[in-house]
Design a protein around this motif. Structure first.
Motif, PDB file in Angstrom:
ATOM      1  N   SER A   5       8.867  10.394 -10.822  1.00 49.14           N
ATOM      2  CA  SER A   5       7.412  10.299 -10.919  1.00 49.14           C
ATOM      3  C   SER A   5       7.035   8.935 -11.471  1.00 49.14           C
ATOM      4  O   SER A   5       7.415   8.572 -12.590  1.00 49.14           O
ATOM      5  N   HIS A   8       1.093  14.084  -5.363  1.00 50.06           N
ATOM      6  CA  HIS A   8       0.711  15.307  -6.073  1.00 50.06           C
ATOM      7  C   HIS A   8      -0.731  15.130  -6.525  1.00 50.06           C
ATOM      8  O   HIS A   8      -1.004  14.385  -7.465  1.00 50.06           O
ATOM      9  N   SER A  53       9.639  10.870 -17.157  1.00 50.03           N
ATOM     10  CA  SER A  53      10.206  10.195 -18.333  1.00 50.03           C
ATOM     11  C   SER A  53      11.729  10.192 -18.308  1.00 50.03           C
ATOM     12  O   SER A  53      12.355   9.236 -18.777  1.00 50.03           O
ATOM     13  N   GLY A  70       8.748  18.049 -17.454  1.00 50.48           N
ATOM     14  CA  GLY A  70       9.816  18.278 -18.430  1.00 50.48           C
ATOM     15  C   GLY A  70      11.200  18.433 -17.824  1.00 50.48           C
ATOM     16  O   GLY A  70      12.108  18.945 -18.477  1.00 50.48           O
ATOM     17  N   ASP A  90       8.139  20.472 -11.464  1.00 47.34           N
ATOM     18  CA  ASP A  90       7.557  19.232 -11.983  1.00 47.34           C
ATOM     19  C   ASP A  90       7.084  19.462 -13.414  1.00 47.34           C
ATOM     20  O   ASP A  90       6.244  20.331 -13.647  1.00 47.34           O
ATOM     21  N   ASP A 109       1.511  10.765  -8.837  1.00 47.84           N
ATOM     22  CA  ASP A 109       0.571  11.691  -9.474  1.00 47.84           C
ATOM     23  C   ASP A 109      -0.847  11.138  -9.423  1.00 47.84           C
ATOM     24  O   ASP A 109      -1.157  10.138 -10.058  1.00 47.84           O
ATOM     25  N   GLY A 142      -1.154  17.054 -16.120  1.00 45.42           N
ATOM     26  CA  GLY A 142      -2.044  16.072 -16.747  1.00 45.42           C
ATOM     27  C   GLY A 142      -1.331  14.904 -17.400  1.00 45.42           C
ATOM     28  O   GLY A 142      -1.852  13.794 -17.409  1.00 45.42           O
ATOM     29  N   PHE A 143      -0.131  15.163 -17.905  1.00 45.19           N
ATOM     30  CA  PHE A 143       0.557  14.104 -18.648  1.00 45.19           C
ATOM     31  C   PHE A 143       2.064  14.178 -18.428  1.00 45.19           C
ATOM     32  O   PHE A 143       2.614  15.270 -18.272  1.00 45.19           O
ATOM     33  N   VAL A 163      11.137  16.863  -9.689  1.00 45.28           N
ATOM     34  CA  VAL A 163      10.354  15.696 -10.105  1.00 45.28           C
ATOM     35  C   VAL A 163      10.775  15.351 -11.528  1.00 45.28           C
ATOM     36  O   VAL A 163      10.879  16.239 -12.377  1.00 45.28           O
ATOM     37  N   LEU A 200       4.403   8.085 -12.643  1.00 41.77           N
ATOM     38  CA  LEU A 200       3.489   8.181 -13.792  1.00 41.77           C
ATOM     39  C   LEU A 200       4.130   7.564 -15.035  1.00 41.77           C
ATOM     40  O   LEU A 200       3.426   7.019 -15.884  1.00 41.77           O
ATOM     41  N   VAL A 221       5.014  22.347 -16.652  1.00 42.16           N
ATOM     42  CA  VAL A 221       4.167  21.984 -17.800  1.00 42.16           C
ATOM     43  C   VAL A 221       2.727  22.161 -17.318  1.00 42.16           C
ATOM     44  O   VAL A 221       2.491  22.278 -16.112  1.00 42.16           O
TER      45      VAL A 221
HETATM   46  C1  DX5 Z   1       2.382  15.959 -14.898  1.00 39.47           C
HETATM   47  C2  DX5 Z   1       2.806  15.297 -13.622  1.00 39.47           C
HETATM   48  C3  DX5 Z   1       4.256  15.045 -13.584  1.00 39.47           C
HETATM   49  C4  DX5 Z   1       4.754  14.092 -14.642  1.00 39.47           C
HETATM   50  C5  DX5 Z   1       6.131  14.534 -15.004  1.00 39.47           C
HETATM   51  O1  DX5 Z   1       1.135  16.526 -14.762  1.00 39.47           O
HETATM   52  O2  DX5 Z   1       2.474  16.101 -12.504  1.00 39.47           O
HETATM   53  O3  DX5 Z   1       4.674  14.596 -12.296  1.00 39.47           O
HETATM   54  O4  DX5 Z   1       4.781  12.761 -14.258  1.00 39.47           O
HETATM   55  O5  DX5 Z   1       6.575  13.772 -16.063  1.00 39.47           O
HETATM   56  P1  DX5 Z   1       7.805  14.267 -16.941  1.00 39.47           P
HETATM   57  O6  DX5 Z   1       8.982  14.343 -16.039  1.00 39.47           O
HETATM   58  O7  DX5 Z   1       7.933  13.187 -17.980  1.00 39.47           O
HETATM   59  O8  DX5 Z   1       7.432  15.592 -17.535  1.00 39.47           O
END
Ligand code: DX5
Ligand code: ZN
Length: 232
Positions: A8, A64, A196, A175, A173, A33, A140-141, A193, A10, A137
């Motif tokens: 990702s 996404h 980090s 964590g 996707d 993202d 959003g982040f 996905v 992001l 998760v």
């Molecule tokens: C979160 C995004 C994810 C995010 C995953 O809302 O959809 O794609 O980038 O990041 P990590 O792998 O760090 O949880």
């Protein structure tokens, strides 16, 4: 069921997106993202950036969309060069029509479920989709902790896909890292996905290879579907 690893961006350096895309040559797809600060409390990028990124890399893009009104916006991401477009079912007014439009424009159509959204009401829609995304998760982040409580939903989703005899992919996707990817693979996910865990590593491409090896091993030890090995 082949394992695919989608970093990702992001978690990448947004000022050097083209280089960051090239830093993960072993990736299957680049996960992009898109957030609109309405569907999720964060704002990232839109169509022009996807278009530019597509010209800068040979790796296909998996967009996404964490946005309101994907019915209106998703087709533009196909036109911008995305090979796969994922909309959230919670935001789509007409998911079947939208999936058909994405496919008709030449991309893979995927549907995402937030953690509190069950898969069961959407069983009949599965043949309209190329991939299902089970969020692990709250969207959003990047960098959030993996939600273990999503593992049963991954298992149930894989069971439904098998029961319908479908070829569709099951993506996770949020964590996903070296310490969680095996659990996802054992539960039946095949597209992973990782933000980090890839871009936070010293060598992102090596992180992709390591994640792939872990997922392939986990999928291999349990056969094609983890739920079968678990005796369910
Ligand atoms: C979160 C995004 C994810 C995010 C995953 O809302 O959809 O794609 O980038 O990041 P990590 O792998 O760090 O949880
Ligand atoms: Zn994502």
């Amino acid at each position: 069921m082949a394992v695919q690893i989608n970093p990702s961006i992001l978690s990448a350096d947004f000022s050097r997106l083209a280089d960051e895309a090239k830093a993960v040559e072993g990736a299957d797809w680049l996960h992009v993202d898109v957030m609109d600060n309405h569907f999720v409390p964060n704002l990232t990028l839109g169509v022009p950036v996807v278009e530019a990124l597509g010209k800068a890399t040979d790796t296909p893009m998996d967009c996404h969309l964490m946005i309101e009104d994907p019915d209106r916006w998703a087709p533009a991401y196909v036109e911008a060069g995305a090979g796969s477009v994922t909309f959230h079912v919670e935001a789509a007014a007409a998911p079947v029509r939208l999936a058909r439009e994405i496919r008709a424009k030449g991309a893979r159509a995927a549907m995402a479920l937030k953690p509190a959204t069950p898969i069961e009401p959407y069983e009949d829609l599965l043949p309209e989709l190329d991939m299902l995304l089970v969020m692990t998760v709250e969207p959003g982040f990047g960098g959030q902790a993996f939600l273990d409580i999503m593992l049963p939903k991954i298992r149930r989703t894989r069971e439904l896909i098998s029961r319908h005899g479908l070829e569709m992919w099951l993506q996770v996707d949020g964590g996903v890292s070296a310490s969680t990817i095996e659990r996802c693979a054992e539960a039946g996910a095949d597209v992973f996905v990782a933000g980090s865990a890839v871009y936070g590593a010293e060598d992102p491409d090596k992180a992709v290879r390591e994640l792939r090896a872990l997922a392939e091993n986990a999928a291999g030890t349990t056969g094609l579907c983890g739920h079968q090995a678990a005796g369910r």
